[in-house]
Structures are given as structure tokens and as C-alpha cells.
Design a protein around this motif. Structure first.
Motif, PDB file in Angstrom:
ATOM      1  N   VAL A 146       4.296   8.817 -55.393  1.00  0.00           N
ATOM      2  CA  VAL A 146       4.032   7.637 -56.220  1.00  0.00           C
ATOM      3  C   VAL A 146       2.699   7.006 -55.836  1.00  0.00           C
ATOM      4  N   LEU A 147       2.462   6.869 -54.537  1.00  0.00           N
ATOM      5  CA  LEU A 147       1.225   6.249 -54.071  1.00  0.00           C
ATOM      6  C   LEU A 147       0.007   7.099 -54.421  1.00  0.00           C
ATOM      7  N   SER A 148       0.122   8.407 -54.263  1.00  0.00           N
ATOM      8  CA  SER A 148      -1.011   9.300 -54.554  1.00  0.00           C
ATOM      9  C   SER A 148      -1.421   9.187 -56.018  1.00  0.00           C
ATOM     10  N   THR A 149      -0.419   9.222 -56.911  1.00  0.00           N
ATOM     11  CA  THR A 149      -0.702   9.123 -58.344  1.00  0.00           C
ATOM     12  C   THR A 149      -1.339   7.787 -58.676  1.00  0.00           C
ATOM     13  N   SER A 150      -0.818   6.729 -58.080  1.00  0.00           N
ATOM     14  CA  SER A 150      -1.326   5.382 -58.366  1.00  0.00           C
ATOM     15  C   SER A 150      -2.737   5.188 -57.822  1.00  0.00           C
ATOM     16  N   LEU A 151      -2.985   5.714 -56.636  1.00  0.00           N
ATOM     17  CA  LEU A 151      -4.296   5.522 -56.008  1.00  0.00           C
ATOM     18  C   LEU A 151      -5.401   6.285 -56.721  1.00  0.00           C
ATOM     19  N   ASN A 152      -5.016   7.287 -57.504  1.00  0.00           N
ATOM     20  CA  ASN A 152      -6.015   8.050 -58.255  1.00  0.00           C
ATOM     21  C   ASN A 152      -6.576   7.265 -59.440  1.00  0.00           C
ATOM     22  N   GLU A 153      -5.922   6.178 -59.784  1.00  0.00           N
ATOM     23  CA  GLU A 153      -6.414   5.353 -60.885  1.00  0.00           C
ATOM     24  C   GLU A 153      -7.492   4.396 -60.378  1.00  0.00           C
ATOM     25  N   GLU A 154      -8.368   3.997 -61.264  1.00  0.00           N
ATOM     26  CA  GLU A 154      -9.542   3.223 -60.874  1.00  0.00           C
ATOM     27  C   GLU A 154      -9.215   1.849 -60.320  1.00  0.00           C
ATOM     28  N   ALA A 155      -8.028   1.340 -60.654  1.00  0.00           N
ATOM     29  CA  ALA A 155      -7.679  -0.028 -60.244  1.00  0.00           C
ATOM     30  C   ALA A 155      -7.457  -0.156 -58.742  1.00  0.00           C
ATOM     31  N   PHE A 156      -7.338   0.994 -58.045  1.00  0.00           N
ATOM     32  CA  PHE A 156      -7.003   0.931 -56.631  1.00  0.00           C
ATOM     33  C   PHE A 156      -8.058   1.630 -55.784  1.00  0.00           C
ATOM     34  N   ALA A 157      -8.271   1.072 -54.622  1.00  0.00           N
ATOM     35  CA  ALA A 157      -9.236   1.664 -53.700  1.00  0.00           C
ATOM     36  C   ALA A 157      -8.653   2.920 -53.072  1.00  0.00           C
ATOM     37  N   LYS A 195      11.487 -12.159 -49.659  1.00  0.00           N
ATOM     38  CA  LYS A 195      10.452 -11.885 -48.661  1.00  0.00           C
ATOM     39  C   LYS A 195       9.823 -10.510 -48.857  1.00  0.00           C
ATOM     40  N   PHE A 196      10.645  -9.508 -49.248  1.00  0.00           N
ATOM     41  CA  PHE A 196      10.060  -8.189 -49.466  1.00  0.00           C
ATOM     42  C   PHE A 196       9.195  -8.184 -50.732  1.00  0.00           C
ATOM     43  N   GLU A 197       9.585  -8.928 -51.744  1.00  0.00           N
ATOM     44  CA  GLU A 197       8.753  -9.025 -52.941  1.00  0.00           C
ATOM     45  C   GLU A 197       7.402  -9.645 -52.601  1.00  0.00           C
ATOM     46  N   LEU A 198       7.400 -10.666 -51.746  1.00  0.00           N
ATOM     47  CA  LEU A 198       6.140 -11.275 -51.307  1.00  0.00           C
ATOM     48  C   LEU A 198       5.317 -10.291 -50.479  1.00  0.00           C
ATOM     49  N   ALA A 199       5.979  -9.606 -49.533  1.00  0.00           N
ATOM     50  CA  ALA A 199       5.284  -8.632 -48.687  1.00  0.00           C
ATOM     51  C   ALA A 199       4.717  -7.492 -49.534  1.00  0.00           C
ATOM     52  N   PHE A 200       5.475  -7.058 -50.536  1.00  0.00           N
ATOM     53  CA  PHE A 200       5.019  -5.967 -51.393  1.00  0.00           C
ATOM     54  C   PHE A 200       3.828  -6.406 -52.235  1.00  0.00           C
ATOM     55  N   GLU A 201       3.850  -7.646 -52.703  1.00  0.00           N
ATOM     56  CA  GLU A 201       2.719  -8.178 -53.473  1.00  0.00           C
ATOM     57  C   GLU A 201       1.449  -8.194 -52.626  1.00  0.00           C
ATOM     58  N   ILE A 202       1.580  -8.608 -51.370  1.00  0.00           N
ATOM     59  CA  ILE A 202       0.426  -8.606 -50.460  1.00  0.00           C
ATOM     60  C   ILE A 202      -0.052  -7.185 -50.211  1.00  0.00           C
ATOM     61  N   PHE A 203       0.904  -6.258 -50.066  1.00  0.00           N
ATOM     62  CA  PHE A 203       0.579  -4.844 -49.868  1.00  0.00           C
ATOM     63  C   PHE A 203      -0.234  -4.310 -51.053  1.00  0.00           C
ATOM     64  N   ILE A 204       0.207  -4.613 -52.278  1.00  0.00           N
ATOM     65  CA  ILE A 204      -0.484  -4.150 -53.477  1.00  0.00           C
ATOM     66  C   ILE A 204      -1.871  -4.769 -53.583  1.00  0.00           C
ATOM     67  N   ARG A 205      -1.973  -6.042 -53.246  1.00  0.00           N
ATOM     68  CA  ARG A 205      -3.294  -6.689 -53.288  1.00  0.00           C
ATOM     69  C   ARG A 205      -4.266  -5.995 -52.348  1.00  0.00           C
ATOM     70  N   GLY A 206      -3.749  -5.517 -51.242  1.00  0.00           N
ATOM     71  CA  GLY A 206      -4.604  -4.801 -50.284  1.00  0.00           C
ATOM     72  C   GLY A 206      -5.107  -3.480 -50.816  1.00  0.00           C
ATOM     73  N   LEU A 207      -4.427  -2.954 -51.861  1.00  0.00           N
ATOM     74  CA  LEU A 207      -4.861  -1.687 -52.461  1.00  0.00           C
ATOM     75  C   LEU A 207      -5.893  -1.892 -53.564  1.00  0.00           C
ATOM     76  N   GLN A 208      -6.070  -3.151 -53.982  1.00  0.00           N
ATOM     77  CA  GLN A 208      -6.977  -3.418 -55.083  1.00  0.00           C
ATOM     78  C   GLN A 208      -8.403  -2.991 -54.710  1.00  0.00           C
ATOM     79  N   ALA A 209      -9.022  -2.261 -55.604  1.00  0.00           N
ATOM     80  CA  ALA A 209     -10.409  -1.857 -55.377  1.00  0.00           C
ATOM     81  C   ALA A 209     -11.314  -3.081 -55.448  1.00  0.00           C
ATOM     82  N   PRO A 210     -12.282  -3.217 -54.542  1.00  0.00           N
ATOM     83  CA  PRO A 210     -13.197  -4.356 -54.589  1.00  0.00           C
ATOM     84  C   PRO A 210     -14.002  -4.357 -55.871  1.00  0.00           C
ATOM     85  N   GLN A 211     -14.163  -5.543 -56.448  1.00  0.00           N
ATOM     86  CA  GLN A 211     -14.928  -5.671 -57.681  1.00  0.00           C
ATOM     87  C   GLN A 211     -16.425  -5.786 -57.359  1.00  0.00           C
ATOM     88  N   HIS A 212     -17.219  -5.097 -58.112  1.00  0.00           N
ATOM     89  CA  HIS A 212     -18.672  -5.122 -57.897  1.00  0.00           C
ATOM     90  C   HIS A 212     -19.352  -5.848 -59.057  1.00  0.00           C
TER      91      HIS A 212
END
Length: 212
Positions: A146-157, A195-212
Motif C-alpha cells: 500500500v505504501l509503495s503504491t501511494s508513494l509513487n504518486e506525486e503527492a508524496f515524497a 489517538k491513532f487517527e491523530l498519530a496517523f494524520e501526523i504520519f501522513i503529513r510527514g509523507l507530503q512532498a515539499p511544495q516548491h
């Protein structure tokens, strides 16, 4: 049905009887006060009969999470099979796999995380260890998929999906165990989901590709 088949069916029925009794005793007494003796009493069997199926208390209680891991794996398989889902949707479904498994049997899941130690692993049979290890390997593989497929999209670093899968599993187990401690100390409501929903949201934010 032949004699050997009837014998095998009876053996599996008795094994499930013991596992059901073990879960009841675990609910009532907690891990530390659960013994082979009170499990045998709950199952209406002799202690000696239990040792015909399980070598120790550790072996017996470590057998309980197998069903929970199988449930998580099935949910993960359905998540990976979803066609046309976006990266965000796949990750949301992955989160729900974890939370759904917690809802399925929180006590056994908590017990499984508590048993994740070298000392416990040394007291269970090679067959059980192999079964648990194989289930864990398949689950981790599904998470990585799941992570590999998702990370291949441009939205994630770009990150290593294997490392992220380990981090996500550690995040889940950490939230579950920490909240269990909080409930004992402070007698609070079960806040694992929130708490896991909050932790997961923070986890996903950490995957966000930096905006240029």
C-alpha cells in the motif's frame, strides 16, 4: 469420515475449547494472574489435558493472537485489491484496517503486543513461532504494498516503504499499549481510535512532498 479425520476434528474442537477458556480467564484475571490451572478449570478439563495441546502458559496465550493476525491480513488483502483508489484513499483504508482489527478483539491485540519479547518467543514452539512469523511477514508485505503504491504518486515524497511500514506498525502498537497504561492509571475512556487517527494524520503529513 474416517477414524483419523474424526480424531483430528475432535482434537481441534478441544483446542478451540481451551483457547476460548484462556481468553475468558485473561479478561477476568489479566496476564499475570492467568495460570494453566485456572484455564483448565474454566475449560472444565484437567491441567494435564492442557499440556497435551500447549507446552506452557506462554505458548497458550501466544496462540490467541493468531486469529487476530489472520483477520488483519484479510482486511489488508481487500485494501490492496481496491482498483482506482487514490493514494489518500488507500492510506485511509490502511488506517481503518488497523482500527478495525483493534475493534475486532482489543484484549487479544493488547496481549499480543505485550508478548512481543525475546523471553516470550523462547517459550513457544517452533511451529507456533513459524505461523506467527509468516502471518506477520505477509501483513508487513501488504503494508509495504500500500505504501509503495501511494508513494509513487506525486503527492508524496520519496521514502523507503519498508522502513515506513515498520514505523507505522510501531506507531500502532505504541498507541495501543500506551492507552492501555492510561486506562489502568487514570481509569479513562478508551481513546485508542482518536489517538491513532491523530498519530496517523501526523504520519501522513510527514509523507507530503515539499511544495516548491
Amino acid at each position: 469420515m474416517g477414524t483419523s479425520q474424526r480424531r483430528e476434528r475432535e482434537r481441534e474442537r478441544r483446542r478451540q475449547q481451551i483457547l476460548i477458556a484462556a481468553r475468558r480467564v485473561l479478561v477476568e484475571n489479566g496476564y499475570g494472574n492467568t495460570t494453566m490451572g485456572n484455564i483448565a478449570k474454566e475449560a472444565e478439563l484437567s491441567p494435564g489435558t492442557l499440556y497435551m495441546y500447549f507446552d506452557s502458559k506462554e505458548e497458550l496465550l501466544a496462540s490467541l493472537p493468531v486469529r487476530t493476525l489472520q483477520y488483519l491480513l484479510i482486511r489488508m488483502e481487500h485494501t490492496n485489491e481496491e482498483v482506482g483508489a487514490s493514494a489518500v484513499e488507500r492510506l485511509e483504508n490502511l488506517k481503518n484496517c488497523f482500527l478495525g482489527t483493534y475493534d475486532f478483539d482489543p484484549l487479544v491485540l493488547i496481549n499480543m503486543f505485550k508478548l512481543q519479547s525475546i523471553e516470550t518467543l523462547q517459550h513457544i514452539s517452533y511451529e507456533l513461532l513459524t505461523e506467527i512469523t509468516e502471518l506477520a511477514r505477509k501483513i508487513l508485505g501488504r503494508i509495504i504494498g500500500v505504501l509503495s503504491t501511494s508513494l509513487n504518486e506525486e503527492a508524496f515524497a520519496a521514502h523507503h516503504p519498508n522502513a515506513l511500514a515498520d514505523i507505522l506498525w510501531g506507531l500502532f502498537s505504541g498507541v495501543v499499549l500506551r492507552e492501555e497504561i492510561n486506562k489502568v492509571i487514570n481509569a479513562k475512556d478508551d481513546l485508542v481510535r482518536a489517538k491513532f487517527e491523530l498519530a496517523f494524520e501526523i504520519f501522513i503529513r510527514g509523507l507530503q512532498a515539499p511544495q516548491h
